[in-house]
Design an enzyme around this catalytic site. Structure first.
Site, mmCIF file in Angstrom:
data_model
loop_
_atom_site.group_PDB
_atom_site.id
_atom_site.type_symbol
_atom_site.label_atom_id
_atom_site.label_comp_id
_atom_site.label_asym_id
_atom_site.label_seq_id
_atom_site.Cartn_x
_atom_site.Cartn_y
_atom_site.Cartn_z
ATOM 1 N N HIS A 262 1.246 -0.900 -0.568
ATOM 2 C CA HIS A 262 -0.234 0.048 0.229
ATOM 3 C C HIS A 262 0.942 1.253 0.327
ATOM 4 O O HIS A 262 0.645 1.961 0.775
ATOM 5 C CB HIS A 262 -0.851 -0.377 0.952
ATOM 6 C CG HIS A 262 -1.659 -0.895 1.453
ATOM 7 N ND1 HIS A 262 -2.745 -1.052 1.055
ATOM 8 C CD2 HIS A 262 -1.899 -2.149 1.385
ATOM 9 C CE1 HIS A 262 -4.401 -2.026 0.672
ATOM 10 N NE2 HIS A 262 -2.907 -3.057 1.171
ATOM 11 N N ASN B 32 -9.796 -3.048 2.871
ATOM 12 C CA ASN B 32 -9.935 -3.238 1.305
ATOM 13 C C ASN B 32 -11.613 -2.629 0.714
ATOM 14 O O ASN B 32 -12.476 -2.404 1.420
ATOM 15 C CB ASN B 32 -9.967 -4.499 0.841
ATOM 16 C CG ASN B 32 -8.240 -4.493 0.746
ATOM 17 O OD1 ASN B 32 -7.330 -3.879 1.513
ATOM 18 N ND2 ASN B 32 -7.369 -5.163 1.205
HETATM 19 FE FE1 HDD Z 1 -2.595 -4.622 6.137
HETATM 20 C C1 HDD Z 1 -1.251 -1.912 5.486
HETATM 21 C C2 HDD Z 1 -5.720 -3.389 4.368
HETATM 22 C C3 HDD Z 1 -4.402 -7.833 5.406
HETATM 23 C C4 HDD Z 1 0.456 -6.083 7.168
HETATM 24 N N1 HDD Z 1 -3.116 -2.961 4.532
HETATM 25 C C5 HDD Z 1 -2.577 -2.155 4.727
HETATM 26 C C6 HDD Z 1 -3.137 -0.840 4.477
HETATM 27 C C7 HDD Z 1 -4.757 -1.607 4.238
HETATM 28 C C8 HDD Z 1 -4.355 -2.130 4.352
HETATM 29 C C9 HDD Z 1 -5.620 -0.318 3.496
HETATM 30 C C10 HDD Z 1 -3.091 0.643 4.043
HETATM 31 C C11 HDD Z 1 -3.199 1.894 5.433
HETATM 32 C C12 HDD Z 1 -2.568 3.007 5.041
HETATM 33 O O1 HDD Z 1 -2.778 3.899 3.850
HETATM 34 O O2 HDD Z 1 -1.657 3.759 5.908
HETATM 35 N N2 HDD Z 1 -4.355 -5.547 5.169
HETATM 36 C C13 HDD Z 1 -5.411 -5.112 4.709
HETATM 37 C C14 HDD Z 1 -6.730 -5.566 4.878
HETATM 38 C C15 HDD Z 1 -5.706 -6.891 5.028
HETATM 39 C C16 HDD Z 1 -4.825 -6.719 5.158
HETATM 40 C C17 HDD Z 1 -7.948 -5.694 4.123
HETATM 41 C C18 HDD Z 1 -6.847 -8.174 4.959
HETATM 42 C C19 HDD Z 1 -7.884 -8.097 5.391
HETATM 43 N N3 HDD Z 1 -2.196 -6.742 5.687
HETATM 44 C C20 HDD Z 1 -2.609 -7.729 6.093
HETATM 45 C C21 HDD Z 1 -1.633 -9.215 6.263
HETATM 46 C C22 HDD Z 1 -0.891 -8.149 7.139
HETATM 47 C C23 HDD Z 1 -0.856 -6.842 6.512
HETATM 48 C C24 HDD Z 1 -2.446 -10.198 6.828
HETATM 49 C C25 HDD Z 1 0.283 -8.738 8.270
HETATM 50 C C26 HDD Z 1 0.416 -10.077 8.994
HETATM 51 N N4 HDD Z 1 -0.773 -4.157 6.194
HETATM 52 C C27 HDD Z 1 0.285 -4.645 6.591
HETATM 53 C C28 HDD Z 1 1.718 -3.444 6.807
HETATM 54 C C29 HDD Z 1 1.127 -2.508 6.441
HETATM 55 C C30 HDD Z 1 -0.500 -2.479 6.037
HETATM 56 C C31 HDD Z 1 2.477 -4.393 6.450
HETATM 57 C C32 HDD Z 1 2.036 -1.905 5.509
HETATM 58 C C33 HDD Z 1 1.635 -0.485 5.838
HETATM 59 C C34 HDD Z 1 1.237 -0.606 7.087
HETATM 60 O O3 HDD Z 1 1.040 -1.534 7.626
HETATM 61 O O4 HDD Z 1 1.343 0.644 7.812
HETATM 62 O O5 HDD Z 1 1.344 -3.305 8.193
#
Ligand code: HDD
Length: 701
Positions: free
Chosen positions: A90, A163
């Site tokens: 993202h 999402n």
């Molecule tokens: Fe995630 C970012 C949505 C599963 C780990 N995720 C991130 C963002 C969104 C989502 C919208 C961007 C937030 C922003 O604008 O700063 N992610 C989801 C949804 C998931 C999902 C809807 C499943 C239902 N994500 C998911 C899993 C993991 C992560 C299973 C890790 C185990 N996601 C992350 C992250 C991020 C992220 C690595 C990257 C940047 C951040 O968090 O701030 O931690």
């Protein structure tokens, strides 16, 4: 060539050379202009006023620069450290401020004030994103869109990090790094950027049957939205609402006021070149012009007993709850009405964490959610570099907050007093727990074997994929099939293509055949063994886009192509009719300064033809004089303007000159090609797309 004498340190260099060559002290040739208002003095970060920000401190005008130059060093050092790690997923996003207003109280189910007080407004910050691409990638790849909402509630921040798709690829967070490594650019070659159409992604998918439902969504038009203002949002997981010791399960949904709308794939591909910032610009322009994007918040509420009757597990993030099974109740609206002042400070530094929750809302045991509760806080530490990231203005709660955490990199607060611990007895105003107002986890009874387990109730990977595919309109089914053919055609490894088509056979045999045919496979590959035979669930029209699309011009953009001599009355009537229907109208002309219309007046253009293809618009009109049309038939950008508008299934209004250009493009008119002298008919046509035209303009799977 005249050789210049090198200055020596023994002479009064500055004075001598200044005299000889007119060297100036202070600013040189820069053309500073007064921008109006009083300009505050430029200072260093220590507050010292800077006298010259254009010339480094040197020994003589052509001599070496001095290390002593603290102004230079401070400026360059800060610049060198401007970038922070981009989000691991993202990374590319656009965000806006706004508010959430409750319209229906959920008092019966929750104590969370944000969901109980009708009419109360809560500030929000919302960030939309693509998933796979880097921060500098384009806005329109085929990709899931992030829909992350930070509610600054009076009881602390609540982050609903969702999402635009209600399900996810995997069931357990432990697989997330693998999923992301597979979809991101391949590690040995560093490409493709922002694209799932490559071997590693499809290899992973072909070996992960639980991804099949999400794959149907990812290959649908949901992943090529027309505008961020026209996407739905989903909290994905089942959460709990809690009140007086009673828990009700809940799924959160955002519904766009402008309705759902997508591009067609060829349009999305071309947009990536024509305007890499298409979605960001669209969001920015709509907010700046006062057309504030708006969504309704809907909830699906159900009990443990209801859940036991579902033919799927509500804790499995690869499953949705059809609205036909648990209807949506609309409880509020969200309006985005302010663009951030600074992209980095707000959009980049905002830190969403699903673990940011308020009393009255709680988590479920969804193993994907449980992993996320750890991951986001952790990632903010490396991304923002300090456990004090919550003190950044965009992340700080807007309600009072206090605890005994202290110090750390970039501590901005100056806590007073001796006490940074509890229990304590020394300081009257030290913060204390409040069992009455504080967050309390729902006391669910849990028991089981400690092991790395997957529930048997998570084993059906195909029924909902089938539900999704069979719920689509025929046009949408075609788009899914074509997207699969496109993506798999980029996969070089034949056994990966075979394996994916094998899975499709469990979803819909006809779909598998269409895709196999599109890949020129000689026969259908075998379907993998499925632990649970898929069942046929009742179709859910709520899963469509085309079937649900609102026929409206509100929030849409109409482009009118003109040239010198275009009929002024026709242009004016079209403009008025479209604007009255809620559209933004933009004039395109071969020269950005505009065109002189038939009334002798100059109409200033919003865009120059070469840089403003019809891809930018929802519908187009072409109004040209005979001579103008003749000129433009020799201009590829003009021919493409109509050809693409037609190919992208848009309404096209033409006068005689426009028709000449249309004919030159080798196109045959259909019901979506409307006479420019009938602005009302054009407005009606422009409210939708002509999907029946599609089979006449491209070979579809
Ligand atoms: Fe995630 C970012 C949505 C599963 C780990 N995720 C991130 C963002 C969104 C989502 C919208 C961007 C937030 C922003 O604008 O700063 N992610 C989801 C949804 C998931 C999902 C809807 C499943 C239902 N994500 C998911 C899993 C993991 C992560 C299973 C890790 C185990 N996601 C992350 C992250 C991020 C992220 C690595 C990257 C940047 C951040 O968090 O701030 O931690």
């Amino acid at each position: 060539m005249v050789k210049k004498a090198a200055p020596t340190s023994s002479k009064p260099i500055a004075a001598a050379s200044k005299k000889a060559r007119g060297d100036v002290r202070g600013q040189g040739d820069e053309l500073h202009q007064q921008a109006g208002g009083g300009h505050p003095p430029l200072t260093t970060n220590q507050g010292g006023v800077i006298s010259d920000d254009q010339n480094a401190l040197k020994v003589g005008p052509r001599g070496p620069v001095l290390l002593e130059d603290f102004v230079l060093r401070e400026k360059i050092t800060h610049f060198d450290h401007e970038r922070i790690p981009e989000r691991v997923v993202h990374a590319r996003g656009s965000a806006a401020h706004g508010f959430f207003e409750l319209t229906k109280s959920l008092k019966k189910y929750t104590s969370a004030r944000i969901l109980t007080e009708v009419g109360e407004r809560t500030p929000v910050f919302v960030r939309f994103s693509t998933v796979a691409g880097g921060a500098g990638s384009v806005d329109t790849p085929r990709d899931v869109r992030g829909f992350a909402v930070k509610f600054y509630t009076g009881e602390g921040n609540w982050d609903l990090v969702g999402n635009n798709i209600p399900v996810f690829f995997i069931q357990d967070a432990i697989k997330f790094p693998d999923l992301i490594h597979a979809v991101k650019m391949e590690p040995d070659r560093g490409f493709p950027q922002a694209a799932s159409a490559h071997d590693t992604f499809w290899d992973f998918i072909s070996l992960t049957p639980e991804a099949m439902h999400m794959i149907m969504w990812a290959m649908s038009d949901r992943t090529i939205p027309r505008s961020l203002r026209m996407i739905e949002g989903f909290g994905v997981h089942t959460f709990r609402l809690v009140n007086e010791g009673k828990s009700t399960f809940v799924k959160f949904h955002w519904r766009p006021k402008l309705g759902l709308q997508s591009t067609v794939w060829d349009e999305a591909v071309k947009l990536a070149g024509a305007d890499p910032d298409f979605h960001r610009r669209d969001l920015f322009e709509s907010i700046q012009s006062g057309n504030y994007p708006e969504w309704e918040l809907g909830v699906q509420l159900f009990t443990e007993e209801d859940a036991e009757r579902f033919p799927f597990d509500h804790l499995d993030a690869t499953k949705l709850i059809p609205e036909e099974l648990v209807p949506l109740t609309i409880v509020g609206r969200m309006v985005l009405d302010r663009w951030p002042d600074n992209f980095f400070a707000e959009t980049e530094q905002v830190a969403f964490c699903p673990s940011h929750i308020v009393p009255g809302i709680d988590f479920s045991n969804d193993p994907l959610l449980q992993g996320r509760l750890f991951s986001y806080l952790d990632t903010q530490l490396s991304r923002l570099g300090s456990p004090n990231f919550h003190q950044l203005p965009i992340n700080a709660p807007k309600c009072p907050f206090a605890n005994h955490q202290r110090d750390g990199h970039m501590q901005r607060e100056v806590p007073k007093g001796r006490v940074a611990y509890e229990p304590s007895s020394l300081q009257a105003d030290s913060p204390r727990e409040d069992p009455r107002r504080g967050f309390g986890s729902f006391p669910a009874t849990e028991q089981g074997v400690r092991d790395r387990l997957r529930s048997e109730t998570f084993a059906d990977h195909y029924s909902q994929a089938r539900l999704f595919y069979r719920s689509q309109t025929p046009h949408e089914q075609t788009h899914v099939a074509s997207a699969l053919v496109f993506e798999l055609s980029k996969v070089e490894t034949a056994h990966v293509r075979d394996a994916v088509v094998g899975h499709l056979r469990h979803i819909d045999e006809a779909l598998a055949r269409r895709v196999a045919d599109g890949l020129a496979m000689d026969s259908l590959p075998p379907a993998p063994a499925a632990r649970v035979a898929p069942i046929d669930m009742p179709v859910s029209p709520a899963l469509q886009i085309i079937g649900k699309m609102k026929r409206t011009l509100e929030g849409r953009v109409v482009g009118i192509l003109v040239n010198d001599g275009s009929d002024a009355k026709t242009v004016s009537a079209l403009k008025t009719a479209c604007a009255d229907a809620g559209a933004t109208v933009k004039i395109v002309a071969p020269k950005v300064g505009g065109a002189k219309l038939s009334d002798g007046k100059k109409l200033v253009a919003d865009g120059q033809l070469a840089g403003t293809p019809s891809i930018n618009f929802d519908a187009v009109a072409v109004v040209l004089s005979a001579q103008g049309a003749q000129q433009l038939t020799r201009e590829a950008a003009a021919v493409d303007f109509v050809r693409d508008a037609f190919g992208h299934l848009k309404a096209i209004a033409l006068d005689d000159g426009g028709r000449a250009l249309f004919d030159a493009a080798g196109l045959a008119p259909d019901e979506g090609v409307i006479a420019a002298r009938q602005p009302k008919a054009f407005v009606e046509g422009a409210k939708g797309r002509y999907f029946d035209r599609e089979s006449t303009v491209r070979m579809l799977a």
